[in-house]
Scaffold this motif. Structure first.
Motif, PDB file in Angstrom:
ATOM      1  N   VAL A   1       0.855  -1.184   0.000  1.00  0.00           N
ATOM      2  CA  VAL A   1       0.000   0.000   0.000  1.00  0.00           C
ATOM      3  C   VAL A   1       0.890   1.233   0.000  1.00  0.00           C
ATOM      4  O   VAL A   1       2.089   1.165   0.268  1.00  0.00           O
ATOM      5  CB  VAL A   1      -0.970   0.010   1.196  1.00  0.00           C
ATOM      6  CG1 VAL A   1      -2.019  -1.076   1.038  1.00  0.00           C
ATOM      7  CG2 VAL A   1      -0.225  -0.159   2.522  1.00  0.00           C
ATOM      8  N   GLY A   2       0.273   2.370  -0.323  1.00  0.00           N
ATOM      9  CA  GLY A   2       1.042   3.596  -0.475  1.00  0.00           C
ATOM     10  C   GLY A   2       1.399   3.885  -1.914  1.00  0.00           C
ATOM     11  O   GLY A   2       2.198   4.780  -2.207  1.00  0.00           O
ATOM     12  N   LEU A   3       0.779   3.125  -2.839  1.00  0.00           N
ATOM     13  CA  LEU A   3       1.038   3.295  -4.270  1.00  0.00           C
ATOM     14  C   LEU A   3       0.014   4.207  -4.945  1.00  0.00           C
ATOM     15  O   LEU A   3       0.133   4.493  -6.140  1.00  0.00           O
ATOM     16  CB  LEU A   3       1.012   1.925  -4.961  1.00  0.00           C
ATOM     17  CG  LEU A   3       2.180   0.987  -4.640  1.00  0.00           C
ATOM     18  CD1 LEU A   3       1.769  -0.465  -4.890  1.00  0.00           C
ATOM     19  CD2 LEU A   3       3.389   1.335  -5.475  1.00  0.00           C
ATOM     20  N   GLY A   4      -0.998   4.616  -4.185  1.00  0.00           N
ATOM     21  CA  GLY A   4      -2.052   5.450  -4.767  1.00  0.00           C
ATOM     22  C   GLY A   4      -3.411   4.780  -4.767  1.00  0.00           C
ATOM     23  O   GLY A   4      -4.380   5.338  -5.294  1.00  0.00           O
ATOM     24  N   GLU A   5      -3.494   3.600  -4.167  1.00  0.00           N
ATOM     25  CA  GLU A   5      -4.769   2.888  -4.056  1.00  0.00           C
ATOM     26  C   GLU A   5      -5.697   3.601  -3.075  1.00  0.00           C
ATOM     27  O   GLU A   5      -5.238   4.408  -2.257  1.00  0.00           O
ATOM     28  CB  GLU A   5      -4.541   1.436  -3.603  1.00  0.00           C
ATOM     29  CG  GLU A   5      -4.119   1.290  -2.139  1.00  0.00           C
ATOM     30  CD  GLU A   5      -2.722   1.796  -1.827  1.00  0.00           C
ATOM     31  OE1 GLU A   5      -2.515   2.288  -0.692  1.00  0.00           O
ATOM     32  OE2 GLU A   5      -1.832   1.708  -2.702  1.00  0.00           O
TER      33      GLU A   5
ATOM     34  N   GLU B   1      -2.087   2.896  12.264  1.00  0.00           N
ATOM     35  CA  GLU B   1      -3.507   2.764  12.606  1.00  0.00           C
ATOM     36  C   GLU B   1      -4.313   2.235  11.425  1.00  0.00           C
ATOM     37  O   GLU B   1      -5.224   1.411  11.595  1.00  0.00           O
ATOM     38  CB  GLU B   1      -4.068   4.118  13.059  1.00  0.00           C
ATOM     39  CG  GLU B   1      -3.542   4.621  14.390  1.00  0.00           C
ATOM     40  CD  GLU B   1      -2.097   5.096  14.334  1.00  0.00           C
ATOM     41  OE1 GLU B   1      -1.427   5.084  15.395  1.00  0.00           O
ATOM     42  OE2 GLU B   1      -1.643   5.479  13.216  1.00  0.00           O
ATOM     43  N   THR B   2      -3.968   2.677  10.224  1.00  0.00           N
ATOM     44  CA  THR B   2      -4.665   2.179   9.032  1.00  0.00           C
ATOM     45  C   THR B   2      -4.355   0.710   8.800  1.00  0.00           C
ATOM     46  O   THR B   2      -5.246  -0.073   8.427  1.00  0.00           O
ATOM     47  CB  THR B   2      -4.271   3.014   7.795  1.00  0.00           C
ATOM     48  OG1 THR B   2      -4.625   4.373   8.018  1.00  0.00           O
ATOM     49  CG2 THR B   2      -4.984   2.508   6.542  1.00  0.00           C
ATOM     50  N   PHE B   3      -3.095   0.315   9.020  1.00  0.00           N
ATOM     51  CA  PHE B   3      -2.743  -1.098   8.897  1.00  0.00           C
ATOM     52  C   PHE B   3      -3.542  -1.952   9.886  1.00  0.00           C
ATOM     53  O   PHE B   3      -4.006  -3.041   9.552  1.00  0.00           O
ATOM     54  CB  PHE B   3      -1.238  -1.301   9.120  1.00  0.00           C
ATOM     55  CG  PHE B   3      -0.394  -0.992   7.923  1.00  0.00           C
ATOM     56  CD1 PHE B   3      -0.328  -1.884   6.851  1.00  0.00           C
ATOM     57  CD2 PHE B   3       0.333   0.184   7.845  1.00  0.00           C
ATOM     58  CE1 PHE B   3       0.446  -1.610   5.739  1.00  0.00           C
ATOM     59  CE2 PHE B   3       1.116   0.474   6.735  1.00  0.00           C
ATOM     60  CZ  PHE B   3       1.170  -0.421   5.677  1.00  0.00           C
TER      61      PHE B   3
ATOM     62  N   LYS C   1      -6.138  -4.985   8.990  1.00  0.00           N
ATOM     63  CA  LYS C   1      -6.004  -6.324   9.588  1.00  0.00           C
ATOM     64  C   LYS C   1      -7.319  -6.773  10.207  1.00  0.00           C
ATOM     65  O   LYS C   1      -7.742  -7.928  10.028  1.00  0.00           O
ATOM     66  CB  LYS C   1      -4.897  -6.312  10.646  1.00  0.00           C
ATOM     67  CG  LYS C   1      -4.644  -7.673  11.269  1.00  0.00           C
ATOM     68  CD  LYS C   1      -3.425  -7.653  12.173  1.00  0.00           C
ATOM     69  CE  LYS C   1      -3.144  -9.043  12.749  1.00  0.00           C
ATOM     70  NZ  LYS C   1      -1.910  -9.056  13.572  1.00  0.00           N
ATOM     71  N   THR C   2      -7.984  -5.885  10.902  1.00  0.00           N
ATOM     72  CA  THR C   2      -9.275  -6.221  11.529  1.00  0.00           C
ATOM     73  C   THR C   2     -10.325  -6.575  10.479  1.00  0.00           C
ATOM     74  O   THR C   2     -11.050  -7.562  10.611  1.00  0.00           O
ATOM     75  CB  THR C   2      -9.758  -5.036  12.382  1.00  0.00           C
ATOM     76  OG1 THR C   2      -8.803  -4.772  13.411  1.00  0.00           O
ATOM     77  CG2 THR C   2     -11.100  -5.349  13.017  1.00  0.00           C
ATOM     78  N   ILE C   3     -10.374  -5.768   9.423  1.00  0.00           N
ATOM     79  CA  ILE C   3     -11.363  -6.011   8.359  1.00  0.00           C
ATOM     80  C   ILE C   3     -11.086  -7.336   7.650  1.00  0.00           C
ATOM     81  O   ILE C   3     -11.997  -8.125   7.408  1.00  0.00           O
ATOM     82  CB  ILE C   3     -11.371  -4.844   7.353  1.00  0.00           C
ATOM     83  CG1 ILE C   3     -11.865  -3.567   8.027  1.00  0.00           C
ATOM     84  CG2 ILE C   3     -12.231  -5.182   6.135  1.00  0.00           C
ATOM     85  CD1 ILE C   3     -11.634  -2.310   7.211  1.00  0.00           C
TER      86      ILE C   3
ATOM     87  N   MET D   1      -5.234 -16.110   8.443  1.00  0.00           N
ATOM     88  CA  MET D   1      -4.225 -15.233   9.019  1.00  0.00           C
ATOM     89  C   MET D   1      -4.113 -13.950   8.222  1.00  0.00           C
ATOM     90  O   MET D   1      -4.302 -13.958   7.000  1.00  0.00           O
ATOM     91  CB  MET D   1      -2.847 -15.911   9.047  1.00  0.00           C
ATOM     92  CG  MET D   1      -2.597 -16.773  10.261  1.00  0.00           C
ATOM     93  SD  MET D   1      -0.836 -17.176  10.413  1.00  0.00           S
ATOM     94  CE  MET D   1      -0.134 -15.558  10.770  1.00  0.00           C
ATOM     95  N   VAL D   2      -3.772 -12.877   8.929  1.00  0.00           N
ATOM     96  CA  VAL D   2      -3.520 -11.589   8.287  1.00  0.00           C
ATOM     97  C   VAL D   2      -2.308 -10.972   8.964  1.00  0.00           C
ATOM     98  O   VAL D   2      -2.226 -10.933  10.192  1.00  0.00           O
ATOM     99  CB  VAL D   2      -4.716 -10.624   8.428  1.00  0.00           C
ATOM    100  CG1 VAL D   2      -4.424  -9.318   7.682  1.00  0.00           C
ATOM    101  CG2 VAL D   2      -6.000 -11.260   7.934  1.00  0.00           C
ATOM    102  N   SER D   3      -1.354 -10.519   8.169  1.00  0.00           N
ATOM    103  CA  SER D   3      -0.224  -9.755   8.677  1.00  0.00           C
ATOM    104  C   SER D   3      -0.255  -8.409   7.977  1.00  0.00           C
ATOM    105  O   SER D   3      -0.166  -8.346   6.750  1.00  0.00           O
ATOM    106  CB  SER D   3       1.099 -10.480   8.404  1.00  0.00           C
ATOM    107  OG  SER D   3       2.189  -9.724   8.886  1.00  0.00           O
ATOM    108  N   ALA D   4      -0.420  -7.344   8.740  1.00  0.00           N
ATOM    109  CA  ALA D   4      -0.530  -6.011   8.154  1.00  0.00           C
ATOM    110  C   ALA D   4       0.202  -5.010   9.031  1.00  0.00           C
ATOM    111  O   ALA D   4      -0.203  -4.755  10.168  1.00  0.00           O
ATOM    112  CB  ALA D   4      -2.000  -5.617   8.000  1.00  0.00           C
ATOM    113  N   SER D   5       1.274  -4.470   8.501  1.00  0.00           N
ATOM    114  CA  SER D   5       2.052  -3.464   9.217  1.00  0.00           C
ATOM    115  C   SER D   5       2.968  -2.790   8.211  1.00  0.00           C
ATOM    116  O   SER D   5       3.183  -3.310   7.110  1.00  0.00           O
ATOM    117  CB  SER D   5       2.879  -4.103  10.338  1.00  0.00           C
ATOM    118  OG  SER D   5       3.979  -4.813   9.800  1.00  0.00           O
TER     119      SER D   5
END
Length: 321
Positions: free
Chosen positions: A223-227, A269-271, A275-277, A285-289
């Protein structure tokens, strides 16, 4: 021995004509210490002595210090030159060398020397090969099984676009985890991942489960590419429709000024929200950071994947009267 192309070669000659993209200053939450521990150097020595390539080095992974200090490395097979030129990737582009027939055993020997419980094997795209390198990857899996039978194997594969039968060859070798990254949302494919097709990648992951439901499937995005948020949520739904087990989400970091620019540094916080969603949508499993990468903590994640599947299967069983 894997042939290494002269490092003076331009990594992305077709990108050299683009104007340099300014590199945004990194926020505090994604800065890491420089590597250099004794175990790091030992891992580096084993990799070099076996004439191997790692995606940790080639892609400039920010977690290399942590992973190599734990003797964790992601091996990149089939050389260090990719036939594609994704705008985000730091791996060199060009005409690859011929495959090294001894490479599968060299990787297996390194896995045994490192004493890995879990190994990740990835590769460059090899559109120049009739099977996209699928047979070579399968031989690497089988060599690891024979040389280090206690090691579980995760593969991070190309998309094998227009390579009929290639996916089946890899699945037949029965990796424990089959990972194929979507990398970004479909609206950005033309500029970020022009050689790939979003829905082909979705179908690839879906077909793995049809061929062998016991194999864990995994995919990741940057993420951070403009999505935008809704695009990320739709991507989650597309992966769940393909029964993908594990989703990774990490911050895109621009390798050089010649590469696609960072549009945003996504907050921790967005990550957490992503992850929750994603967990609510049904991923095992979800890894988001910000520093999440496909192969980061892969061994620990595999143990958690097995436990999560067992727990879900247990809860799905009807209670006895």
């Amino acid at each position: 021995m894997v042939t290494v192309v002269d490092r003076t070669t331009v990594r992305h000659p077709e990108k050299a004509k683009r104007p340099d993209a300014p590199i945004m200053r990194k926020p505090e939450w994604i800065r890491v210490r420089a590597p250099g521990s004794p175990v790091y150097r030992e891992t580096q020595d084993i990799v070099k002595k076996n004439g191997l390539v790692t995606v940790c080095e080639e892609a400039g992974c920010p977690n290399i210090g942590e992973c190599w200090s734990k003797k964790h490395a992601t091996f990149m097979i089939m050389g260090d030159t990719c036939t594609r030129a994704c705008a985000f990737c730091n791996v060199r582009t060009g005409l690859p060398q011929a495959l090294d027939a001894d490479e599968p055993q060299k990787v297996a020997d390194a896995v045994a020397k490192l004493g890995l419980e879990h190994v990740v094997v990835t590769s460059v795209d090899r559109d120049d090969l009739a099977d996209g390198g699928a047979r070579h990857m399968a031989e690497t899996i089988l060599a690891i099984r024979a040389t280090a039978p206690g090691t579980t194997v995760e593969v991070l594969t190309p998309d094998f676009l227009r390579k009929p039968g290639a996916l089946e060859i890899v699945v037949e070798a029965r990796p424990d985890v089959f990972n194929h990254n979507l990398e970004t949302v479909p609206s950005l494919y033309l500029t970020v991942r022009p050689g790939a097709r979003y829905y082909h990648s979705i179908r690839l992951l879906d077909r793995v489960k049809l061929l062998d439901p016991t194999i864990f499937t995994k995919s990741g995005i940057m993420v951070g590419l403009g999505e935008v948020r809704n695009e990320v949520l739709q991507l989650m739904d597309d992966l769940r429709a393909a029964d993908v087990d594990f989703l990774t989400i990490g911050q895109y970091l621009q390798p050089t000024r010649k590469h696609y620019p960072v549009k945003e540094y996504v907050t921790p916080e967005t990550f957490k929200a992503y992850k929750t969603i994603a967990a609510a949508k049904g991923f095992l499993m979800v890894s988001a950071s910000p520093l999440t990468r496909s192969s980061h903590h892969a061994g620990e994640d595999f143990a958690q994947l097995k436990a999560a599947r067992a727990a879900r299967q247990q809860s799905a069983q009807p209670e006895r009267a």
